[in-house]
Scaffold this motif. Structure first.
Motif, PDB file in Angstrom:
ATOM      1  N   LYS A  34       0.802  -1.221   0.000  1.00  0.00           N
ATOM      2  CA  LYS A  34       0.000   0.000   0.000  1.00  0.00           C
ATOM      3  C   LYS A  34       0.841   1.281   0.000  1.00  0.00           C
ATOM      4  O   LYS A  34       0.332   2.350  -0.289  1.00  0.00           O
ATOM      5  CB  LYS A  34      -0.881   0.051   1.263  1.00  0.00           C
ATOM      6  CG  LYS A  34      -2.117  -0.813   1.221  1.00  0.00           C
ATOM      7  CD  LYS A  34      -2.890  -0.672   2.530  1.00  0.00           C
ATOM      8  CE  LYS A  34      -3.329   0.740   2.847  1.00  0.00           C
ATOM      9  NZ  LYS A  34      -4.584   1.207   2.290  1.00  0.00           N
ATOM     10  N   ARG A  72       1.926   2.335   2.866  1.00  0.00           N
ATOM     11  CA  ARG A  72       1.276   2.944   4.040  1.00  0.00           C
ATOM     12  C   ARG A  72       2.310   3.359   5.079  1.00  0.00           C
ATOM     13  O   ARG A  72       3.249   2.608   5.344  1.00  0.00           O
ATOM     14  CB  ARG A  72       0.318   1.909   4.642  1.00  0.00           C
ATOM     15  CG  ARG A  72      -0.524   2.408   5.839  1.00  0.00           C
ATOM     16  CD  ARG A  72      -1.471   1.282   6.247  1.00  0.00           C
ATOM     17  NE  ARG A  72      -2.244   1.531   7.435  1.00  0.00           N
ATOM     18  CZ  ARG A  72      -3.536   1.871   7.435  1.00  0.00           C
ATOM     19  NH1 ARG A  72      -4.170   2.045   6.305  1.00  0.00           N
ATOM     20  NH2 ARG A  72      -4.187   2.024   8.566  1.00  0.00           N
ATOM     21  N   SER A  78      -7.848  -0.653   4.239  1.00  0.00           N
ATOM     22  CA  SER A  78      -8.488  -0.586   2.932  1.00  0.00           C
ATOM     23  C   SER A  78      -7.483  -0.998   1.846  1.00  0.00           C
ATOM     24  O   SER A  78      -6.293  -0.685   1.939  1.00  0.00           O
ATOM     25  CB  SER A  78      -9.009   0.825   2.691  1.00  0.00           C
ATOM     26  OG  SER A  78      -8.005   1.772   2.983  1.00  0.00           O
ATOM     27  N   ASN A 117      -6.318  -0.158  -1.019  1.00  0.00           N
ATOM     28  CA  ASN A 117      -5.956   0.842  -2.029  1.00  0.00           C
ATOM     29  C   ASN A 117      -4.503   1.241  -1.811  1.00  0.00           C
ATOM     30  O   ASN A 117      -3.935   0.956  -0.751  1.00  0.00           O
ATOM     31  CB  ASN A 117      -6.845   2.085  -1.865  1.00  0.00           C
ATOM     32  CG  ASN A 117      -6.820   2.595  -0.441  1.00  0.00           C
ATOM     33  OD1 ASN A 117      -7.270   1.903   0.479  1.00  0.00           O
ATOM     34  ND2 ASN A 117      -6.272   3.782  -0.228  1.00  0.00           N
ATOM     35  N   SER A 162     -10.553   4.901  -1.064  1.00  0.00           N
ATOM     36  CA  SER A 162     -10.710   3.484  -0.701  1.00  0.00           C
ATOM     37  C   SER A 162     -11.477   2.747  -1.803  1.00  0.00           C
ATOM     38  O   SER A 162     -12.306   3.337  -2.484  1.00  0.00           O
ATOM     39  CB  SER A 162     -11.470   3.355   0.617  1.00  0.00           C
ATOM     40  OG  SER A 162     -10.712   3.910   1.649  1.00  0.00           O
TER      41      SER A 162
HETATM   42 MG    MG Z   1      -7.569   3.340   4.350  1.00  0.00          MG
END
Ligand code: MG
Ligand code: AMP
Length: 340
Positions: free
Chosen positions: A59, A61, A146, A148, A154
């Protein structure tokens, strides 16, 4: 990496096989995206640190943003935490399986990168039948943010997941479009009174009917306060073109559209059906007649504008009642301007 895509709609005969194959990959420490009633999640075994790092990698992230752990039963939730206030039992009874995440004191069973070093853990029981079946088959708690790329809207369909993560994850269970279309309500349950850290699928009004007073994290409303939910400090859900929120009647929205079009800008507008019918723009996206349809259509609309060449997206501001609170929370995070 070759990403598998299984079709797991109800009409699919080998749905069980698809879910079992996905569960095997989860148990083997791989990442699998799956539908929930909110948005698609990207899952990995929450007790396996190496598997969890694959989520952050796929991701992009930030490491300090903790993941929500998904389980199939209240018993499995209890196995991850040290204590549960009485009001959580009431909320479990009233709203689960469903779009609500309980932040509770962690007992350390989840890998440390799931909780980003916090002493609490966010746990939820998703209501989607495919998610529940997958969790039962995997028989491990599954951390799933999520599905994405970080910062993008999302995913509310397997196509959204595919366009962001194909080649970066082991597989996607395609169960069609999700229901609510916005993420779960994140509720801090480590205090005597529950605090909403992120508005979502279950509204403040619904929570209050069951447990009385519910507070809202001051960091949500006030830019200067640091939000208690680490994820809420990031800019999110952004389409490629700038998004402006416009409050007021459709005439005012039309005025802003006209000014921008006169400057030579291609203007896209997203709004509820009534407003869409009343305005003219280069590209219009109808979010439906009520706040439930607006919530369900929102992320798909933001992604749709990315596929069209617009210079600016305008969106009408909605009332912050019920699910409108979650809708406006996401829109304000996505928007670079708010015309009042
Ligand atoms: Mg999210
Ligand atoms: P996502 O799954 O991508 O929708 O993001 C999960 C959200 O839950 C983020 O806003 C996180 O910061 C929040 N969250 C997860 N675990 C915790 C926790 N232990 N304490 C506070 N917020 C949390």
């Amino acid at each position: 990496m070759d990403t598998k895509r299984w079709y797991a709609n109800d009409f699919q005969q080998d749905k069980q096989v698809a879910i079992q194959s996905a569960a095997e990959l989860l148990k083997a420490g791989e990442t699998v995206a799956f539908p929930t009633e909110t948005v698609y999640g990207l899952g990995a075994d929450a007790t396996n640190k190496a598997a969890i790092s694959k989520i952050f990698q796929a991701k992009g992230r930030p490491q300090d943003n903790p993941l929500i752990v998904h389980v199939a039963t209240p018993q499995q939730l209890k196995e991850l935490v040290t204590s549960i206030p009485n009001y959580v039992d009431k909320l479990l009874e009233a709203f689960t399986p469903g779009p609500i995440t309980f932040v509770l004191p962690s007992n350390g069973r989840c890998a440390e990168n799931v909780t980003a070093g916090l002493d609490s853990v966010g746990v939820r029981l998703p209501g989607h039948p495919i998610a529940l079946k997958l969790l039962q088959e995997a028989a491990v708690p599954v951390a799933a943010p999520s599905a994405n790329l970080s910062g993008k809207p999302s995913p509310t369909s397997a196509d959204h997941v595919w366009s962001d993560l194909n080649g970066r994850i082991a597989g996607v269970l395609d169960g069609g479009a999700t229901g609510v279309g916005l993420e779960s309500t994140v509720l801090d349950c480590t205090q005597a009174i529950p605090i909403i850290l992120r508005p979502g699928g279950i509204t403040k009004e619904q929570l209050e009917e069951v447990v009385g007073t519910v507070m809202i994290d001051p960091g949500l409303a006030n830019e200067k306060e640091r939000p208690k939910s680490p994820g809420m400090k990031y800019r999110h859900y952004s389409p490629d073109a700038p998004l402006w929120l416009v409050e007021g009647p459709s005439e005012k929205l039309q005025q802003v559209i006209d000014e921008e079009m006169k400057k030579g800008h291609r203007v896209g507008v997203m709004a509820a059906s009534k407003t869409v019918a009343a305005i003219e723009a280069d590209l219009k996206k109808d979010l439906g007649a009520n706040m439930e349809t607006v919530a369900a259509a929102l992320y798909d609309a933001l992604r749709m504008f990315n596929e069209h060449d617009v210079d600016l997206i305008l969106c009408e501001a909605f009332s912050e009642q019920g699910i409108g609170q979650a809708v406006m929370n996401r829109l304000k995070k996505a928007a670079s301007d708010y015309i009042k």
